[in-house]
Design an enzyme around this catalytic site. Structure first.
Site, PDB file in Angstrom:
ATOM      1  N   LYS A   1      39.289 -23.640  14.010  1.00  0.00           N
ATOM      2  CA  LYS A   1      40.020 -24.650  13.114  1.00  0.00           C
ATOM      3  C   LYS A   1      39.179 -25.663  12.716  1.00  0.00           C
ATOM      4  O   LYS A   1      38.719 -26.546  13.883  1.00  0.00           O
ATOM      5  CB  LYS A   1      41.462 -24.954  13.601  1.00  0.00           C
ATOM      6  CG  LYS A   1      42.188 -25.859  12.769  1.00  0.00           C
ATOM      7  CD  LYS A   1      43.569 -25.921  13.304  1.00  0.00           C
ATOM      8  CE  LYS A   1      44.735 -27.034  12.888  1.00  0.00           C
ATOM      9  NZ  LYS A   1      45.754 -26.984  13.241  1.00  0.00           N
TER      10      LYS A   1
ATOM     11  N   ASP B   1      58.215 -28.943  14.777  1.00  0.00           N
ATOM     12  CA  ASP B   1      58.043 -28.336  13.531  1.00  0.00           C
ATOM     13  C   ASP B   1      58.189 -26.843  13.687  1.00  0.00           C
ATOM     14  O   ASP B   1      57.311 -26.275  13.043  1.00  0.00           O
ATOM     15  CB  ASP B   1      56.932 -29.051  13.023  1.00  0.00           C
ATOM     16  CG  ASP B   1      56.614 -28.735  11.377  1.00  0.00           C
ATOM     17  OD1 ASP B   1      55.420 -28.731  11.069  1.00  0.00           O
ATOM     18  OD2 ASP B   1      57.581 -28.128  10.863  1.00  0.00           O
TER      19      ASP B   1
HETATM   20  N1  LIG Z   1      44.934 -19.246  15.807  1.00  0.00           N
HETATM   21  C1  LIG Z   1      45.191 -18.479  14.342  1.00  0.00           C
HETATM   22  N2  LIG Z   1      44.874 -17.272  14.226  1.00  0.00           N
HETATM   23  C2  LIG Z   1      45.169 -16.893  13.038  1.00  0.00           C
HETATM   24  N3  LIG Z   1      45.588 -17.455  11.734  1.00  0.00           N
HETATM   25  C3  LIG Z   1      45.714 -18.840  11.875  1.00  0.00           C
HETATM   26  C4  LIG Z   1      45.540 -19.550  13.238  1.00  0.00           C
HETATM   27  N4  LIG Z   1      45.451 -20.774  13.150  1.00  0.00           N
HETATM   28  C5  LIG Z   1      45.946 -20.958  11.940  1.00  0.00           C
HETATM   29  N5  LIG Z   1      46.164 -20.018  11.186  1.00  0.00           N
HETATM   30  C6  LIG Z   1      46.238 -19.784   9.603  1.00  0.00           C
HETATM   31  O1  LIG Z   1      45.739 -20.602   9.132  1.00  0.00           O
HETATM   32  C7  LIG Z   1      46.415 -21.538   7.993  1.00  0.00           C
HETATM   33  C8  LIG Z   1      46.050 -22.907   8.240  1.00  0.00           C
HETATM   34  O2  LIG Z   1      46.363 -23.227   9.457  1.00  0.00           O
HETATM   35  P1  LIG Z   1      46.274 -25.009   9.919  1.00  0.00           P
HETATM   36  O3  LIG Z   1      46.974 -25.035  11.349  1.00  0.00           O
HETATM   37  O4  LIG Z   1      44.862 -25.255   9.654  1.00  0.00           O
HETATM   38  O5  LIG Z   1      47.206 -25.623   8.783  1.00  0.00           O
HETATM   39  P2  LIG Z   1      48.601 -25.782   8.894  1.00  0.00           P
HETATM   40  O6  LIG Z   1      49.261 -26.046  10.062  1.00  0.00           O
HETATM   41  O7  LIG Z   1      49.185 -24.397   8.510  1.00  0.00           O
HETATM   42  O8  LIG Z   1      48.801 -26.491   7.687  1.00  0.00           O
HETATM   43  P3  LIG Z   1      49.347 -28.092   7.707  1.00  0.00           P
HETATM   44  O9  LIG Z   1      48.108 -28.661   8.423  1.00  0.00           O
HETATM   45  O10 LIG Z   1      49.544 -28.524   6.434  1.00  0.00           O
HETATM   46  O11 LIG Z   1      50.513 -28.235   8.705  1.00  0.00           O
HETATM   47  C9  LIG Z   1      47.859 -21.196   8.663  1.00  0.00           C
HETATM   48  O12 LIG Z   1      48.539 -20.698   7.500  1.00  0.00           O
HETATM   49  C10 LIG Z   1      47.757 -19.970   9.477  1.00  0.00           C
HETATM   50  O13 LIG Z   1      48.114 -18.820   8.851  1.00  0.00           O
END
Ligand SMILES: Nc1ncnc2c1ncn2[C@@H]1O[C@H](COP(=O)(O)OP(=O)(O)OP(=O)(O)O)[C@@H](O)[C@H]1O
Ligand SMILES: O=C(O)C[C@H](Cc1nc2cc(Cl)cc(Cl)c2[nH]1)c1ccc(Cl)cc1
Ligand SMILES: O=C(O)C[C@H](Cc1nc2cc(Cl)cc(Cl)c2[nH]1)c1ccc(Cl)cc1
Length: 329
Positions: free
Chosen positions: A63, A159
């Site tokens: 990330k 959340d």
């Molecule tokens: N460890 C992971 N493995 C696979 N996919 C992931 C992982 N972490 C996040 N994702 C995918 O990446 C997307 C973005 O995740 P991220 O946590 O960056 O933002 P978010 O929390 O979904 O959005 P926001 O920041 O608006 O709450 C998510 O929709 C999720 O499906």
């Protein structure tokens, strides 16, 4: 890589196996240690990439957050909270996305996370229409185990929703997204991310203190009282409802209407909704947090009264992670 000189390195850096066999050495990683692959997701201020560690060939989700954007959006507290909570979960072997290490370069922050190969739970529910009772029982039980661990550490997720439940390559549930989490016992910081009921909240401050969709937010969070572990039990009730019905319990065109329905605990169950599941949901979707099933269980021994509910008949909570998850059919 340069050997990590300072041993005051914070514990975000999990020992990564050195090249020579099983000796675990502490290397501060950098982007150069990974091959970045496809984008697997975008957050409001993050991009998540599939990446491979060039030394171990292991796959991770990395990330990446732009520092400039975090600062502009005043989200440093959110990022710090996410890192802090993920570090507290470093020893959790199941039910959570794990943080292996963090590093930064001039413009960006990097979180090296376990890769949830099967993405979010939500699309699996909607694509399938809804889950059958076996799937609902299994995934509710895995989420409950995660909540027991989280609340046992004095952490409230705040959340919880199907988008924040990811699925690993074996289809086991991994709870993620700890930016809104609250650690009990620490002083309520006055920044906008906390639901501190004492803060003299102005409209703007209150508005941006809430992120994400409203469907799973508990009544106490809406009426601006402080949240408690029972706030996650409310969301847990909403998720069980959604796995059985295929839709969240509180639905409406407008967010305002959703809030009103939540505050009045105004939801219906569709025909054919499994009676046992309906009973459990009814014991969790209770306006008064302290009256929710499990609210008075001792955190140290877990949610015994929820585990004891007939809905979980046949579930062996200690062996869940060893089982093969039921096919989503
Ligand atoms: N460890 C992971 N493995 C696979 N996919 C992931 C992982 N972490 C996040 N994702 C995918 O990446 C997307 C973005 O995740 P991220 O946590 O960056 O933002 P978010 O929390 O979904 O959005 P926001 O920041 O608006 O709450 C998510 O929709 C999720 O499906
Ligand atoms: O190296 C560490 O672990 C500590 C740094 C500290 C840190 N540097 C930051 C810069 C910004 Cl702009 C925002 C936050 Cl929250 C920041 N946190 C850091 C680096 C990467 C990540 Cl993902 C989080 C924190
Ligand atoms: O921002 C916060 O931290 C508190 C606010 C309080 C709050 N804002 C509201 C807006 C409406 Cl329209 C209805 C209710 Cl009940 C509302 N309660 C809020 C807004 C939205 C949500 Cl989903 C939760 C809490």
């Amino acid at each position: 890589q340069k050997q990590n000189q300072s041993h005051s390195q914070n514990n975000s850096q999990e020992p990564i196996e050195g090249q020579n066999s099983n000796q675990a050495v502490r290397h501060k990683r950098s982007p150069k240690d990974f091959i970045f692959g496809k984008v697997i997701g975008e957050g409001s201020f993050s991009t998540v990439y599939l990446a491979k560690d060039i030394h171990t060939n292991k796959e991770y989700a990395i990330k990446v957050c732009e520092k400039r954007h975090i600062i502009k959006e005043r989200k440093t507290q959110y990022v710090k909270r996410e890192k802090e909570v993920l570090n507290m979960l470093a020893n959790a072997k199941h039910y959570f996305v794990r943080l292996f290490c963090t590093f930064q370069d001039v413009e960006r922050l990097y979180f090296v996370l376990s890769y949830a190969k099967n993405g979010e739970l939500l699309p699996h529910i909607t694509k399938n229409g809804s889950f059958d009772i076996e799937c609902t029982k299994f995934y509710s039980a895995e989420i409950l185990r995660g909540l027991e661990y989280l609340h046992g550490l004095g952490i409230i997720h705040r959340d919880l929703k199907p988008e924040n439940i990811l699925l690993d390559d074996k289809m086991h549930a991994l709870i993620t997204d700890f930016g809104s989490a609250k650690i009990l016992g620490e002083p309520d910081q006055t920044d906008s991310s906390s639901q501190d009921h004492r803060e003299t909240s102005t409209r703007t401050q209150r508005r941006n203190s809430f992120v994400g969709t409203a469907q799973y937010v508990s009544p106490e969070l809406l009426s601006n009282k402080i949240s408690s572990p029972a706030s996650d039990l409310w969301a847990f009730g909403c998720i069980i409802y959604q796995m059985v019905a295929g839709l969240p319990p509180f639905r409406s065109r407008s967010e305002y209407q959703i809030f009103q329905k939540i505050l009045q605990v105004d939801y219906e169950v569709p025909d054919g909704f499994c009676e046992v599941a309906r009973n459990l949901v009814g014991l969790l979707l209770v306006r008064e947090p302290s009256q929710r099933l499990g609210a008075n269980d001792k955190q140290s021994i877990g949610y015994t009264s929820i585990r004891a509910h007939p809905f979980f008949n046949g579930i062996d909570f200690e062996k869940l992670h060893e089982q093969t998850p039921p096919p989503i059919c």
